[in-house]
Design an enzyme around this catalytic site. Structure first.
Site, PDB file in Angstrom:
ATOM      1  N   ARG A  73       1.323  -0.996  -0.451  1.00  0.00           N
ATOM      2  CA  ARG A  73      -0.158  -0.475  -0.095  1.00  0.00           C
ATOM      3  C   ARG A  73       0.939   1.014   0.548  1.00  0.00           C
ATOM      4  O   ARG A  73       1.947   1.070   0.906  1.00  0.00           O
ATOM      5  CB  ARG A  73      -0.387   0.211   0.596  1.00  0.00           C
ATOM      6  CG  ARG A  73      -2.798  -0.840   1.221  1.00  0.00           C
ATOM      7  CD  ARG A  73      -2.916  -0.027  -0.004  1.00  0.00           C
ATOM      8  NE  ARG A  73      -4.141  -1.537   0.199  1.00  0.00           N
ATOM      9  CZ  ARG A  73      -4.458  -2.774  -0.624  1.00  0.00           C
ATOM     10  NH1 ARG A  73      -3.169  -3.154  -1.719  1.00  0.00           N
ATOM     11  NH2 ARG A  73      -5.386  -3.019  -0.673  1.00  0.00           N
TER      12      ARG A  73
ATOM     13  N   HIS B 226      -0.845  -0.375  -9.801  1.00  0.00           N
ATOM     14  CA  HIS B 226      -1.165  -1.339  -9.038  1.00  0.00           C
ATOM     15  C   HIS B 226      -2.106  -2.764  -9.925  1.00  0.00           C
ATOM     16  O   HIS B 226      -2.884  -2.920  -9.951  1.00  0.00           O
ATOM     17  CB  HIS B 226      -2.606  -0.411  -8.173  1.00  0.00           C
ATOM     18  CG  HIS B 226      -3.161  -1.246  -6.875  1.00  0.00           C
ATOM     19  ND1 HIS B 226      -2.683  -0.451  -5.517  1.00  0.00           N
ATOM     20  CD2 HIS B 226      -2.421  -2.513  -6.582  1.00  0.00           C
ATOM     21  CE1 HIS B 226      -3.857  -1.530  -4.668  1.00  0.00           C
ATOM     22  NE2 HIS B 226      -3.331  -2.685  -5.453  1.00  0.00           N
TER      23      HIS B 226
HETATM   24  C1  GLV Z   1      -4.623  -5.235  -4.029  1.00  0.00           C
HETATM   25  O1  GLV Z   1      -4.005  -4.470  -3.839  1.00  0.00           O
HETATM   26  C2  GLV Z   1      -5.082  -6.655  -2.546  1.00  0.00           C
HETATM   27  O2  GLV Z   1      -5.772  -6.004  -1.650  1.00  0.00           O
HETATM   28  O3  GLV Z   1      -6.027  -7.127  -3.204  1.00  0.00           O
END
Ligand code: GLV
Length: 316
Positions: free
Chosen positions: A231, A279
């Site tokens: 994160r 991401h």
């Molecule tokens: C992706 O970021 C997840 O938390 O699966």
């Protein structure tokens, strides 16, 4: 059985199709992830389970009597941060379901890219220079995994055959084969000092937000590389930028950010020592995740225990 589904991820049709196949006798009610529409929506009575990714607060608030909430991802920070998450309802995270493999691919690639100095060769190529470099001493090229849960353990196993000295840090001690274990704040600096490449795989909680600030990042060896696949808010952006600009850190490979999509004006975008991906290190795979959730619901309905229940005291 009555299920509700709500996801802000943009692939709801695929989820709904997979849910219809996995729960042929169930009614699956799709809810909008848009706050305005959620505020107006009338939920059906008697919902058994909710399957959610970044749901609006108005929806969450109405789920006080479901048997469990399934978070459609590994990280539960968005749900946990919501004041509207009903107390007392078990929250279940996705465990692996194809994420370990993706995460291992991403991290192994990032580590080998650094170890084999491929950025330097790309620069040589741009300059039209034939410039072989001496092999780096692998014994000095420690790789540290910050967070050795399901994904961190898998990443460690994927890195092991390459022979880097591996260390892992976690809140409480975890024993992972071939990985030197560090635990708790008292051992954090000693762990960081060993990481020529630091791989961040920690969940985002009250305790880990901003953990990698200037002080912590300065414990890394000079020239270290930071890989963040967990994160964005684990890292203090300005501190990372300052240490990169001073040459204290060598570079960063970032897949996650405080705000996503990463705002166009953010300095990470055009920093010469930062590589960015949007991401994508480990996506939630629909078929695998639905199969996992269906298996867990079957166990819950049979009164059997399941794994992956979030410890709200610890993880939120
Ligand atoms: C992706 O970021 C997840 O938390 O699966």
């Amino acid at each position: 059985m009555n299920l509700i589904f709500c996801s802000a991820a943009g692939n709801s049709a695929a989820w709904l199709a997979a849910l219809a196949r996995a729960f042929p006798g169930a009614s699956v009610h799709a809810c909008s992830h848009l706050p305005d529409e959620a505020a107006q929506a009338q939920l059906p009575q008697g919902i058994d389970y909710a399957l959610l990714w970044k749901p609006p607060a108005d929806l969450l608030r109405q789920l006080g009597s479901v048997k469990a909430i399934f978070n459609l991802g590994a990280g539960i920070d968005t749900l946990a941060a919501s004041q509207a998450l009903p107390a007392g309802v078990p929250v279940v995270r996705i465990e692996d379901a194809g994420m370990s493999e993706q995460m291992s691919e991403y991290v192994v690639h990032a580590v080998l890219h650094q170890y084999r100095e491929l950025d330097a060769y790309a620069e040589s190529q741009r300059a039209g220079v034939w410039c072989p470099r001496a092999r780096q001493d692998k014994r000095q090229f420690g790789v540290g995994i910050l967070g050795v849960g399901v994904l961190g353990g898998a990443v460690a196993a994927a890195l092991r055959p390459f022979g880097f000295p591996l260390s892992g840090w976690s809140r409480t001690r975890k024993i992972v084969p071939g990985v030197d274990s560090y635990a708790g704040r008292v051992e954090l600096d000693a762990f960081l000092a060993r990481c020529r490449v630091l791989v961040c795989l920690l969940p985002l909680t009250r305790e880990t937000r901003g953990l990698l600030d200037r002080r912590a990042l300065s414990q890394l060896p000079i020239g270290a590389h930071v890989v963040n696949v967990a994160r964005g808010a684990l890292i203090v952006d300005d501190d990372l930028l300052a240490l990169l600009d001073q040459g204290r850190l060598g570079g960063a490979t970032l897949d996650v950010f405080h705000d996503e999509p990463l705002p166009a004006a953010h300095p990470f975008w055009h920093h010469s020592r930062i590589s960015i991906t949007p991401h994508v290190s480990a996506a939630t795979l629909v078929e695998e995740s639905v199969a996992q959730i269906a298996g867990k619901i079957a166990r819950l309905e049979a009164g059997l225990p399941i794994t992956g229940i979030v410890d709200r005291e610890r993880d939120c």
